[in-house]
Motif scaffolding. Structure first.
Motif, PDB file in Angstrom:
ATOM      1  N   VAL A  52      -0.837  -1.207  -4.403  1.00 17.04           N
ATOM      2  CA  VAL A  52      -2.030  -0.371  -4.199  1.00 17.04           C
ATOM      3  C   VAL A  52      -1.613   1.101  -4.220  1.00 17.04           C
ATOM      4  O   VAL A  52      -0.683   1.498  -3.494  1.00 17.04           O
ATOM      5  CB  VAL A  52      -2.721  -0.700  -2.841  1.00 17.04           C
ATOM      6  CG1 VAL A  52      -3.926   0.212  -2.625  1.00 17.04           C
ATOM      7  CG2 VAL A  52      -3.110  -2.166  -2.762  1.00 17.04           C
ATOM      8  N   GLU A  60      -9.318   0.212   6.391  1.00 17.13           N
ATOM      9  CA  GLU A  60      -9.577  -0.572   5.165  1.00 17.13           C
ATOM     10  C   GLU A  60      -8.990  -1.980   5.279  1.00 17.13           C
ATOM     11  O   GLU A  60      -9.595  -2.957   4.842  1.00 17.13           O
ATOM     12  CB  GLU A  60      -8.985   0.133   3.935  1.00 17.13           C
ATOM     13  CG  GLU A  60      -9.759   1.378   3.506  1.00 17.13           C
ATOM     14  CD  GLU A  60      -9.015   2.185   2.443  1.00 17.13           C
ATOM     15  OE1 GLU A  60      -8.426   1.556   1.522  1.00 17.13           O
ATOM     16  OE2 GLU A  60      -9.006   3.421   2.526  1.00 17.13           O
ATOM     17  N   THR A  72      -6.359   3.915   6.251  1.00 22.25           N
ATOM     18  CA  THR A  72      -5.848   2.740   5.537  1.00 22.25           C
ATOM     19  C   THR A  72      -5.910   1.493   6.426  1.00 22.25           C
ATOM     20  O   THR A  72      -6.268   0.404   5.964  1.00 22.25           O
ATOM     21  CB  THR A  72      -4.395   2.999   5.098  1.00 22.25           C
ATOM     22  OG1 THR A  72      -4.387   4.149   4.263  1.00 22.25           O
ATOM     23  CG2 THR A  72      -3.838   1.811   4.333  1.00 22.25           C
ATOM     24  N   GLU A 122     -10.634  -3.114  -3.943  1.00 20.27           N
ATOM     25  CA  GLU A 122     -10.670  -3.551  -5.342  1.00 20.27           C
ATOM     26  C   GLU A 122     -10.003  -4.904  -5.580  1.00 20.27           C
ATOM     27  O   GLU A 122     -10.225  -5.548  -6.590  1.00 20.27           O
ATOM     28  CB  GLU A 122      -9.926  -2.529  -6.219  1.00 20.27           C
ATOM     29  CG  GLU A 122     -10.813  -1.478  -6.838  1.00 20.27           C
ATOM     30  CD  GLU A 122     -10.023  -0.617  -7.819  1.00 20.27           C
ATOM     31  OE1 GLU A 122      -8.992  -1.084  -8.361  1.00 20.27           O
ATOM     32  OE2 GLU A 122     -10.431   0.526  -8.026  1.00 20.27           O
ATOM     33  N   ARG A 182      -6.478   0.582  -7.129  1.00 20.48           N
ATOM     34  CA  ARG A 182      -6.710   1.922  -6.586  1.00 20.48           C
ATOM     35  C   ARG A 182      -7.031   1.885  -5.090  1.00 20.48           C
ATOM     36  O   ARG A 182      -6.863   2.865  -4.377  1.00 20.48           O
ATOM     37  CB  ARG A 182      -7.833   2.623  -7.339  1.00 20.48           C
ATOM     38  CG  ARG A 182      -7.376   3.016  -8.744  1.00 20.48           C
ATOM     39  CD  ARG A 182      -8.491   3.662  -9.556  1.00 20.48           C
ATOM     40  NE  ARG A 182      -8.115   3.659 -10.968  1.00 20.48           N
ATOM     41  CZ  ARG A 182      -7.322   4.604 -11.533  1.00 20.48           C
ATOM     42  NH1 ARG A 182      -6.879   5.597 -10.818  1.00 20.48           N
ATOM     43  NH2 ARG A 182      -7.019   4.507 -12.817  1.00 20.48           N
ATOM     44  N   SER A 183      -7.543   0.760  -4.651  1.00 21.52           N
ATOM     45  CA  SER A 183      -7.803   0.599  -3.211  1.00 21.52           C
ATOM     46  C   SER A 183      -7.712  -0.877  -2.853  1.00 21.52           C
ATOM     47  O   SER A 183      -7.767  -1.740  -3.728  1.00 21.52           O
ATOM     48  CB  SER A 183      -9.185   1.134  -2.852  1.00 21.52           C
ATOM     49  OG  SER A 183     -10.171   0.223  -3.323  1.00 21.52           O
ATOM     50  N   ILE A 240       0.855  -1.189   0.000  1.00 19.45           N
ATOM     51  CA  ILE A 240       0.000   0.000   0.000  1.00 19.45           C
ATOM     52  C   ILE A 240       0.894   1.243   0.000  1.00 19.45           C
ATOM     53  O   ILE A 240       1.673   1.448   0.943  1.00 19.45           O
ATOM     54  CB  ILE A 240      -0.959  -0.014   1.219  1.00 19.45           C
ATOM     55  CG1 ILE A 240      -1.749  -1.325   1.221  1.00 19.45           C
ATOM     56  CG2 ILE A 240      -1.868   1.206   1.203  1.00 19.45           C
ATOM     57  CD1 ILE A 240      -2.681  -1.482   2.407  1.00 19.45           C
ATOM     58  N   PRO A 270      -3.824   5.040  -5.242  1.00 17.72           N
ATOM     59  CA  PRO A 270      -5.038   5.637  -5.819  1.00 17.72           C
ATOM     60  C   PRO A 270      -4.870   6.050  -7.285  1.00 17.72           C
ATOM     61  O   PRO A 270      -5.848   6.154  -8.017  1.00 17.72           O
ATOM     62  CB  PRO A 270      -5.309   6.862  -4.931  1.00 17.72           C
ATOM     63  CG  PRO A 270      -4.197   6.947  -3.948  1.00 17.72           C
ATOM     64  CD  PRO A 270      -3.430   5.676  -3.991  1.00 17.72           C
ATOM     65  N   LYS A 280     -10.987  -5.496   5.076  1.00 23.99           N
ATOM     66  CA  LYS A 280     -10.606  -6.497   4.064  1.00 23.99           C
ATOM     67  C   LYS A 280     -10.234  -7.831   4.712  1.00 23.99           C
ATOM     68  O   LYS A 280     -10.092  -8.840   4.027  1.00 23.99           O
ATOM     69  CB  LYS A 280      -9.416  -5.935   3.265  1.00 23.99           C
ATOM     70  CG  LYS A 280      -8.914  -6.829   2.140  1.00 23.99           C
ATOM     71  CD  LYS A 280      -9.807  -6.789   0.908  1.00 23.99           C
ATOM     72  CE  LYS A 280      -9.297  -7.700  -0.194  1.00 23.99           C
ATOM     73  NZ  LYS A 280     -10.261  -7.898  -1.282  1.00 23.99           N
TER      74      LYS A 280
END
Lengths: 491, 491
Positions: free
Chosen positions: A52, A93, A90, A70, A66-67, A23, A54, A97
């Motif tokens: 990763v 996220e 982040t 995705e 992009r994220s 990321i 954006p 996930k």
């Protein structure tokens, strides 16, 4: 308290992820997000890598997502290199996930010494409470040769796996050690740079390494300890089992201060730590060099290395220096027994030699056939545990080549190595005593680089045959003393 | 008691002989009588060389004389390599020929520990009473670059003269030191291996070096002292004048025993020697490495090096380790003053750096333009005496080259050295503070020899410009601490 199975299991996706997100991946080769992605790719990571960013697009042949959302399917582990300001969203996220673990390379937290930095770090560690393990922030990540995960910048670390588990608050030291280790044949099970250690830190890593069947020798660089009583309890429980070599930095006033601005830890007093480490059977070291030498000695001297040493070589100051430095380290250089000495004396000229141990054969160009007789004596003598053989290649190769007027010939032509290696192997096989080589480098002259090339070549051959090679007698003796002190603890 | 002129004068034909006999000269390249003759010839001795051997003939293009008496004209100095059994008659011939001094390479005397050996050595020393100075026995002789006299085997020692006077009971250490010195730019006025020291020994050599205008720094390896009270008196009289660096070996029980069979000396107790050396202002060292580093530091840090050090580089453990090891050595790493720190902070990003001293710039690939700002701060700050700059060439050269994908380009293309040297020179000129470089070698991988080549090249350039380079921060700090302690004694 024995570790719970789930505690150990939780580390599995971290060391052996099948899927990995980077990321903050970047196409700019000066950014961490590029360097770490490249390193993991180049070392040959076995799982799937998802960059990763954006901005999307493609980096190094990989599609950029992009994220995190995705990414199709689950993500085991995430390497995070984004700015501190966007870190919390982040991490949220990642949680959503179902990421099992993250390493945060970003710095700017507790180590800044600001209230803001401390607060932000506190919020990061809260994510760990939800079950996602967090490494860092302010770290260089994980190197695990078995899975092909690597630290920043560890693209050329060895892919061979080995018994050393290494934990470190300094990423720089990990990077250095991985590099130095290559030439020395030191191989790792796992290496973990954990930086500020807001979740995973010294205690958890120690507990993991004690349980990990792939780890046989544990080493570490620690600045502060997350939970002192637990740390010492874990070490005491391990006493006499796996060797633990620790460099506890920040033990002076100035060092303690530097620790604070490095990883935001508290250093602690030297006397307290030294006492506690002694009680717990920890091998304490005080520099990177001493740390590396100790790891090396534990790998190459797995058993039998004892404190009564026979030192042999040519050149007098060597033997006196050997005696002084071995005795200062708690080792001894006892005289050979009268019977052994008698036999030895019969096969050497009476002058220019000192045969009683340390054995000074008068000059460094002693042919292996003569050295072998001394090695045999040391092997036979019941009062000797360990052999140290000194070879100064400058004299053996350069001077001899010069004397015989063959300056155009390669140095290797004059080498004692094949014959000496054979002697080492036979003596070791016959008497079962460990043999250590010291190959001091007495020139660093730019013009004499061929000597350095030959030295590394010979070292590699001895090492490959299982004989440790040190660049000085002092370093050999210090490393041996650590092994001997540890073995003394094992009943 | 000031030295008498004749005492000093008596050394002149020994260090600067116009005519030299090699007694026991041999055509056999394995014999001392050949090796020393070749060495003196090859280094380019300026005077006349007379090989002496009863067999006569010719060796290496020189006519061999059957006896000393056959040589036409006077002989200033004789190198003796004949067996112990025929030594006394040869010394008598030397006396009759009017030889001013001899060096006896032969061994088999006091160091054998036999009554016979001791007696023979006593008889040798009687020749010295007649006015002929005797060096040895059991030594490697004299190296004097100015006259081109050299030790065994010193054919490739530097012919440049320099300020270091070195005395040693170990010939092997002389041979090593002459070799190591070459690459480090350490140059000698005279180096004397005196072995058993039956006549010329530590006291006379110390007195000579104190008086010798060509000697500015004195260093030595001693096992036993011929006359303890005189030795300490000489050292005390010199206190605050020329630096004296001594490695007194044999200070442990085993070491003392080894000393006896090496040069037949008596070791003595550690506490007594350490106390006496401290009182006399002697810089005491405990290994060859420490000895060499101290000599090097005295040459490259001739003035102004003080204990308050600014350490700068990249990689966190470096700064913590620096703080710990400097403080243990009695040096300090003080915070920069608030004004200096304020200015520094303005020109660096707030994250990933620790600017207060030690200065950790976060990664090792810091461009010299940024490092220069830190050097300027350290120069400006009234609380800083000395700068230590750490550069890990592995990252600067290898990693950077790899990142930019130019693996086919030579490493030197990526070097910071030209720009950093310029910064060092300007900062030193502007603020008058000494700058020390630490260039640690973090790989000894056989495949990465080009890094070692580049490292030696960069070291030579910094050295030539007067900046000392150490292979580790610990070694730099230890060497600096010796200079600082000595300067503290000079009012």
């Amino acid at each position: 308290m024995p570790h719970s199975l789930s505690f150990i299991d939780a580390f599995h996706p971290i060391f052996y992820p099948r899927t990995l997100a980077v990321i903050g991946a970047s196409a700019d080769p000066t950014k961490f997000g590029n360097i770490i992605l490249s390193a993991i790719q180049e070392i040959g990571f076995g799982g799937k890598i998802y960059p990763v960013n954006p901005d999307g697009g493609e980096i190094k042949g990989l599609k950029v997502f992009r994220s995190l959302a995705e990414i199709p399917g689950p993500v085991d582990f995430a390497v995070i290199t984004i700015p501190a300001s966007v870190l919390l969203s982040t991490l949220e996220e990642c949680r959503q996930k179902g990421v099992k673990g993250v390493e945060i390379l970003t710095s700017g937290f507790k180590e800044t010494g600001t209230a803001e930095g401390r607060q932000l770090e506190g919020e990061i560690s809260r994510f760990a409470l939800g079950g996602m393990r967090v490494l860092g922030p302010n770290c260089f990540g994980i190197y695990c040769p078995e899975s092909g995960l690597t630290i920043l910048p560890g693209q050329n670390f060895s892919r061979e796996t080995g018994p050393v588990g290494f934990l470190s608050q300094s990423g720089g030291l990990c990077a250095d050690l991985g590099q130095i280790a290559k030439g020395l044949g030191i191989r790792f099970s796992k290496m973990v740079s954990y930086g500020n250690g807001c979740d995973v830190a010294a205690c958890d890593l120690l507990e993991f390494f004690f349980a990990d069947p792939k780890t046989g020798v544990i080493a570490g660089y620690v600045e502060g300890i997350d939970d002192g009583p637990r740390f010492l309890r874990l070490l005491r429980e391990n006493r006499g089992k796996k060797p633990v070599i620790l460099w506890k930095a920040g033990l002076t006033a100035t060092g303690g201060r530097a620790v604070q601005s490095h990883t935001g830890s508290l250093g602690g007093s030297a006397a307290v730590w030294e006492g506690a480490f002694r009680q717990a059977g920890v091998i304490q070291v005080y520099s990177a060099e001493e740390l590396i030498d100790a790891i090396y000695a534990f790998l190459y001297l797995p058993g039998g290395a004892g404190p009564r040493v026979a030192v042999m070589g040519g050149g007098g100051a060597i033997s006196v220096a050997a005696s002084d430095s071995l005795e200062r380290l708690g080792l001894s250089v006892p005289y050979f027994s009268p019977a052994v000495l008698q036999k030895l004396k019969a096969s050497f000229p009476p002058v220019g030699n000192s045969l009683r141990n340390p054995v000074d054969l008068g000059n460094p160009m002693i042919p292996p056939s003569m050295l072998r007789r001394v090695m045999e004596a040391a092997g036979e003598d019941g009062g000797i545990d360990t052999l140290i053989v000194i070879q100064i290649l400058f004299y053996i190769l350069y001077q001899v080549r010069h004397r015989v007027g063959m300056a155009d010939q390669p140095l290797s032509r004059f080498s004692f190595q094949p014959e000496l290696l054979k002697a080492c192997q036979e003596i070791k096989a016959r008497y079962g005593k460990p043999i250590i080589l010291a190959l001091p480098d007495i020139t660093t002259d730019g013009q004499m680089i061929d000597l350095e090339i030959e030295l590394r070549k010979e070292r590699d051959i001895y090492q490959a045959a299982g004989f440790p090679v040190f660049s000085s007698l002092d370093r050999a003796a210090r490393a041996l003393s650590h092994v001997v002190r540890f073995r003394g603890m094992v009943s």
